[in-house]
Scaffold this active site. Sequence first.
Site, PDB file in Angstrom:
ATOM      1  N   LYS A 119       0.837  -1.447  -0.017  1.00 42.60           N
ATOM      2  CA  LYS A 119      -0.125  -0.014  -0.053  1.00 42.60           C
ATOM      3  C   LYS A 119       0.865   1.246  -0.162  1.00 42.60           C
ATOM      4  CE  LYS A 119      -4.352  -1.608   1.220  1.00 42.60           C
ATOM      5  NZ  LYS A 119      -5.516  -1.457   2.378  1.00 42.60           N
ATOM      6  N   LYS A 202      -5.234  -9.792  -6.142  1.00 42.61           N
ATOM      7  CA  LYS A 202      -6.650 -10.192  -5.127  1.00 42.61           C
ATOM      8  C   LYS A 202      -7.878  -9.221  -5.735  1.00 42.61           C
ATOM      9  CE  LYS A 202      -7.287  -7.893  -1.116  1.00 42.61           C
ATOM     10  NZ  LYS A 202      -7.225  -7.528   0.279  1.00 42.61           N
ATOM     11  N   LYS A 205     -11.610  -3.772  -3.330  1.00 42.82           N
ATOM     12  CA  LYS A 205     -12.546  -2.543  -3.553  1.00 42.82           C
ATOM     13  C   LYS A 205     -11.936  -1.505  -4.286  1.00 42.82           C
ATOM     14  CE  LYS A 205     -13.827  -2.893   1.368  1.00 42.82           C
ATOM     15  NZ  LYS A 205     -12.583  -2.993   2.107  1.00 42.82           N
TER      16      LYS A 205
END
Length: 343
Positions: A119, A202, A205
């Site tokens: 991230k 993956k 969202k």
Amino acid sequence: MTQDKFTPRVFSGIQPSGGLTLGNYLGAIKRFVDMQDQGGFETVYCMVDLHAITVWQDPADLTRNTRELCAGFIASGIDPEKSILINQSQVPEHAQLGWVFNCVARMGWMGRMTQWKDKAGKNSENASLGLFGYPALMAADILIYHATHVPVGEDQKQHLELTRDIAAKFNHDYKVDFFPLTEPVIEGAATRVMSLRDGSKKMSKSDPSDMARINMTDDADAIAKKIRKAKTDPDALPSEVKGLENRPEARNLVNIYAALNDQSVDAVLRDVGGRQFGEFKPMLADLAVAKLAPISSEMARLMGHPDEIDRILTRGAERARAITAPILRKTYDIVGMVPPVSG
Ligand code: AQP
């Protein structure tokens, strides 16, 4: 450490950082419902809004996403009478224990977390301090309930190991047997639902491509279109699991089918082995619509009653604090913090 002295208690959470995906549903929420319904556990499920703000969230979106996530939990089968349903920021002991754990966890441990590396990426100087400390707050979310079991998707395995490390270090440093070594529960065919556009990524969202994921609010046409356009290979489906090796996109669609239909992957392949994707994709689309449409219409209905959702969360926080306040006080006592006196 005697684990059996702890009440069997499940805790898990999801960030209100966007709309719910099929990955969140199959990897997490569906299994939250199973653990609630199987009995034998107290269950606490949380919208982790404090975690969501470790990356920028528009305030109005955060409010809406938190209510929508609560609606998604309830529409999927979480019963606010059977389970404690909360948003994290209404139960201040999460953040308070999180601070204690910031002082227990080591910088090196945090720096090795793959989610932090993914991230923060190359821009870690600009990432928030909260994003770096995310796993310490997650450990607090779990341990403020003395939770014994945490159902999660596979991506959270490393954070669960860190939670155990933090519990063990606290117990060791203060010479107590106070926090349990929580068990991750990573089970089923869909512990890692992958992107529909790239079988090595993956389903998420925050993926910039909406075609990469199925949102729990997608209508039947959108679900069918996304499955029809999902990346696959030209071969027919195999009859055995071994035949899915090195076929990540095929494996992903079969896993999704198995999880939605509560079947094993072996059983699905016994039925569909030999079929082409032109035949299998419509079967999968029909199944996904049949399973997800009732959830999304119930979510829409609940979203028409935000006051009701807010009442459920307020009541959940009251019930949660009956567990968390004594555990925080005991933690402070162990650490040596002078308590307030009454009168
Ligand atoms: N693709 C997935 N397959 C299986 N499980 C998944 N989970 C998330 N994606 C998948 C599980 O959902 C729970 C909550 O995750 P989260 O929303 O708190 O954080 P996340 O894992 O970072 O989810 P996203 O969708 O990828 O969110 P963003 O894009 O905001 O980072 C966890 O149990 C997780 O394992």
